[in-house]
Design an enzyme around this catalytic site. Structure first.
Site, PDB file in Angstrom:
ATOM      1  N   ASP A 234      14.873  -3.928 -36.329  1.00 18.04           N
ATOM      2  CA  ASP A 234      15.680  -3.680 -36.884  1.00 18.04           C
ATOM      3  C   ASP A 234      15.978  -2.637 -36.490  1.00 18.04           C
ATOM      4  O   ASP A 234      15.309  -2.005 -35.508  1.00 18.04           O
ATOM      5  CB  ASP A 234      14.622  -3.356 -38.605  1.00 18.04           C
ATOM      6  CG  ASP A 234      16.084  -3.107 -38.766  1.00 18.04           C
ATOM      7  OD1 ASP A 234      16.903  -2.460 -39.336  1.00 18.04           O
ATOM      8  OD2 ASP A 234      15.530  -2.991 -40.577  1.00 18.04           O
TER       9      ASP A 234
ATOM     10  N   ASP B 224      23.718  -5.507 -45.564  1.00 18.20           N
ATOM     11  CA  ASP B 224      22.457  -5.672 -46.683  1.00 18.20           C
ATOM     12  C   ASP B 224      23.017  -5.586 -47.614  1.00 18.20           C
ATOM     13  O   ASP B 224      22.312  -6.313 -48.096  1.00 18.20           O
ATOM     14  CB  ASP B 224      21.767  -3.793 -46.645  1.00 18.20           C
ATOM     15  CG  ASP B 224      20.641  -3.736 -45.427  1.00 18.20           C
ATOM     16  OD1 ASP B 224      20.238  -4.385 -44.849  1.00 18.20           O
ATOM     17  OD2 ASP B 224      20.555  -2.714 -45.036  1.00 18.20           O
TER      18      ASP B 224
HETATM   19  C1  DGJ Z   1      17.612  -2.588 -42.980  1.00 16.52           C
HETATM   20  C2  DGJ Z   1      17.908  -4.509 -42.664  1.00 16.52           C
HETATM   21  O1  DGJ Z   1      18.883  -4.509 -42.864  1.00 16.52           O
HETATM   22  C3  DGJ Z   1      17.156  -5.203 -43.930  1.00 16.52           C
HETATM   23  O2  DGJ Z   1      17.700  -5.964 -44.253  1.00 16.52           O
HETATM   24  C4  DGJ Z   1      15.880  -4.724 -44.177  1.00 16.52           C
HETATM   25  O3  DGJ Z   1      15.400  -5.266 -43.227  1.00 16.52           O
HETATM   26  C5  DGJ Z   1      15.816  -2.824 -43.891  1.00 16.52           C
HETATM   27  N1  DGJ Z   1      15.824  -2.347 -43.508  1.00 16.52           N
HETATM   28  C6  DGJ Z   1      14.049  -2.988 -44.276  1.00 16.52           C
HETATM   29  O4  DGJ Z   1      13.216  -1.633 -43.801  1.00 16.52           O
END
Ligand code: DGJ
Length: 728
Positions: A477, A547
């Site tokens: 990430d 997200d």
């Molecule tokens: C952003 C990601 O897109 C989410 O799926 C998740 O992993 C969060 N970060 C965690 O902080």
């Protein structure tokens, strides 16, 4: 043979199965562009460079060189010499002037394709791709620029890059190095691009080309949620299946610019490259700079043909992972289920229930390390939080595996929390401008991964965890964009290199990871889909799309993403309702049908959802296994678009041999007093009969494609259905 050179005419012809690209060399030695479009039989087109349009040609009339420079169709225009359109290369010499002029010196045609040093790039065998290197020089600067063209015949793709070498004794500064340029006459072009924001990435945008420059770009250090390193110029009549399309896409994960410029002569210049804003590369004598790869394709069969060419190209020639054609496990991720509030017991409860329903992997997301109970601490402190994982990580992994699931884990290796042991020990490891407090975002700073010791530290942290237990998957990430660009280790006149060095550092880190753990399934992610780009696909076969897991928002996001990326790359999960981002309620079935168009998984607390919803999971997983191969390898057709003009959304994946096809139909808004919708299928065998699975209905391929199929019995908003047609 993809590439030919006609010595007499001094012209190159680059052919793919359906396209031709022609380059010519002018009397003066300028490398000019003659043609790109539909495949040509005859080797001609020198007149298209308009060199006869005297009195401009400099060799005929020195008086008007600038007028010539400003209209001549250049392959790789340079700044400072009278071409007032966008340049691809700006070089400042040590006396402080910006000017460069390139002349053809030689060329080489070779089978296969060279690697691009330190950069992700497409690849292919000698029988799949040929490469042309056109070597040019600027005798005043002692600069050599090699233009690379790699021709992938079968996929109708030509890739480009430029290698810039300082052959002289002087220090030079590259203030701009783009990767590709395309000069054409305007054909009433419209520009298609992908734009958005966090949670609504890659929406399709289309607008007519006006005089002046229109661009999409990023100066955020990543390809970004907001704009995407892709543009296509299309003729006005262009639809999914008709019209001409010139597309450029960038194999790069940092700052970019993609621009179309309509000039006073009604010519169009289309460029792609690293964004010149805040970029300056010091090129010492003997050094070279390689620009990232730009991918070009031309289609005379509309946007759909462009999509399918790019899908085939990325599947065959960019994704390296062993998972490229391997079935990926159906995963359940605990992020939306628990956020930071979980422990061993909670994860095991989820895993147990998941196993009962056919799910194959548990992914432990953010919050398992340091003292990270919220998003404001511990990035950089990659030690297991034993208050949460009470018996340690290896024990948790083993217990999950004993339940019959694989285990995956989340990292954010490029970041450092202000509240972390790492920051207290190495505050200078954060990117910052000396003397100025760097801006925080999500309470974190960005690690200066242009520095080797920083990369070594971060890589070792990840590797140590992966060595400690049998972990099958990593979600990598990146939750903030770069600002306050400064490195403690670069000299003043090389600070302008940091953005690009950051990206090179990232590539090196991911290369190390996939080299040490060759069987790992890596999924890239950046606060959702901010680093969904071809550069990342070279390391990970799938990328988290957004997200926003709401099935209706996903229609738009996935449509835009699938315009240029294969479905097998799009991270898509079924989540709980009301949806955590938009608070919309949608049927569980529709959430499943939409996620099936991607890598498929779940992101919810399976122990808490209703019995009725839980009971649907096993069936959805079964559908995933049934259609996996088709979705991963088939041809994608966009049938109707909710975001464009219909109250419904519809896409199809047809097997390459036309043996079967899967149609997904989503009724976004029900309409009163309407007859059944008719959708026309694509990619079928016209002469064959197709049975609609689950019924006795048989249609000919011809009628399904010409007359269409009627969607019946779909009542209510957000309802959806899959239709599987099998050749008899
Ligand atoms: C952003 C990601 O897109 C989410 O799926 C998740 O992993 C969060 N970060 C965690 O902080």
């Amino acid at each position: 043979m993809g590439i030919q050179y006609d010595e007499q005419k001094r012209m190159f012809k680059l052919d793919t199965e359906n396209t031709t690209y022609i380059i010519g060399i002018s009397e003066e030695g300028y490398v000019g562009h003659a043609y790109y479009g539909k495949r040509l039989g005859q080797f001609g087109g020198r007149y298209l460079m308009r060199m006869e349009e005297a009195p401009y040609t400099p060799s005929v009339n020195r008086r008007e060189k600038n007028s010539f420079m400003d209209f001549f169709p250049m392959e790789y225009p340079t700044g400072g010499i009278g071409d007032y359109r966008e340049s691809c290369l700006n070089v400042r010499n040590s006396a402080g002037s910006v000017a460069s002029e390139l002349f053809y010196e030689s060329h080489v045609i070779e089978e296969g394709k060279p690697e691009l040093l330190g950069l992700p790039a497409s690849f292919g065998d000698a029988d799949e791709v040929q490469t042309l290197r056109v070597v040019c020089t600027d005798p005043i600067l002692d600069l050599r620029v090699t233009l690379l063209y790699s021709v992938f015949e079968k996929e109708d793709v030509i890739t480009r890059s430029a290698l810039v070498e300082n052959k002289g004794e002087e220090k030079l500064y590259l203030e701009k190095v783009y990767s590709a340029n395309l000069d054409m006459e305007n054909r009433e072009f419209e520009m298609v691009s992908l734009c958005g924001s966090w949670a609504r990435e890659r929406h399709i945008q289309r607008a007519g080309l006006h005089y002046g420059k229109q661009s999409v770009s990023s100066a955020k250090g990543e390809s970004s949620h907001q704009e995407h390193p892709f543009i296509a110029l299309v003729t006005p009549e262009t639809t999914q299946s008709t019209g001409e399309v010139y597309a450029m896409h960038f194999v790069y994960s940092g700052n970019f610019i993609a621009q179309a410029e309509r000039t006073h002569f009604d010519f169009v210049r289309m460029v792609m490259g690293i964004n010149a804003e805040e970029f300056c590369w010091r090129l010492l004598p003997g050094e070279c700079f390689q620009s990232p790869e730009a991918v070009m394709t031309y289609s005379d069969g509309g946007l759909g043909k462009m999509s399918r060419s790019l899908h085939d190209f990325y599947r065959e020639h960019l994704i390296r992972s062993p998972y490229k054609y391997k079935k990926r496990p159906v995963l359940i991720n605990n992020w939306e289920a628990t956020y930071f509030d979980f422990d061993t017991q909670k994860l095991l409860d989820i895993a147990r229930e998941a196993k009962k329903n056919g799910i194959e992997m548990l992914v432990m997301d953010d919050g398992w390390f340091g003292k990270r109970d919220w998003d404001d601490s511990s990035l950089g402190d990659w030690t297991v939080n034993e208050k949460k994982l009470t018996s340690g990580l290896p024990d948790l992994v083993n217990q999950v595996r004993e339940l019959g699931l694989e285990f995956g884990i989340w990292f954010e290796p490029e970041m450092i929390s202000r509240d972390s042991e790492l920051y207290r020990e190495h505050p200078d490891w954060a990117i910052q401008v000396a003397g100025r407090e760097p801006g925080q975002s999500r309470a974190q700073y960005v690690l200066d991964i242009s520095r080797k010791e920083v990369r070594d530290y971060a890589c070792e942290c990840v590797a140590k965890i992966l060595r400690s237990a049998p972990i099958s998957y990593v979600k990598w990430d990146m939750n903030r964009q770069l600002s306050d660009i400064g490195s403690a280790c670069l000299p003043a006149d090389a600070q302008g290199e940091l953005f690009h060095r950051y990206v090179l550092g990232l590539y090196e880190m991911q290369e190390r990871l996939v080299t040490e753990f060759p069987d790992l399934l890596l999924e890239n992610c950046s606060g959702g889909g901010a680093r969904f780009d071809p550069g990342m696909l070279y390391y990970s076969p799938q990328i988290w799309c957004s997200d926003d897991t709401d099935a209706i928002e996903r229609l738009r996001i996935q449509e835009g993403t699938a315009l240029i990326y294969p479905l097998s790359t799009m991270g898509a999960h079924v989540s709980d309702c009301p949806n955590h981002i938009v608070e919309r309620n949608t049927p569980f079935e529709t959430r499943g049908n939409v996620a099936l168009a991607g890598t498929f998984g779940y992101e919810l607390d399976i122990t808490k959802i209703s019995e009725e919803e839980r009971a649907q999971i096993a069936g959805q997983v079964e559908l995933y296994h049934k259609y996996y191969e088709l979705i991963q390898t088939g041809d994608y057709y966009r049938i109707a678009s909710w975001s464009d003009r219909y109250p419904w959304d519809c896409w199809e994946v047809a097997a390459k041999d036309a043996s079967h096809a899967l149609v997904t139909f989503v009724q976004v808004l029900a309409q009163p007093n309407m007859h059944n919708k008719n959708i026309r299928l694509c990619g079928l065998d016209a002469g064959a009969g197709y049975r609609l699975e689950g019924t006795e209905e048989v249609y000919t391929g011809e009628e399904l494609m010409a007359c269409g199929f009627l969607i019946r019995d779909l009542k209510g908003d957000f309802r959806s259905k899959l239709y599987h047609f099998i050749r008899e």
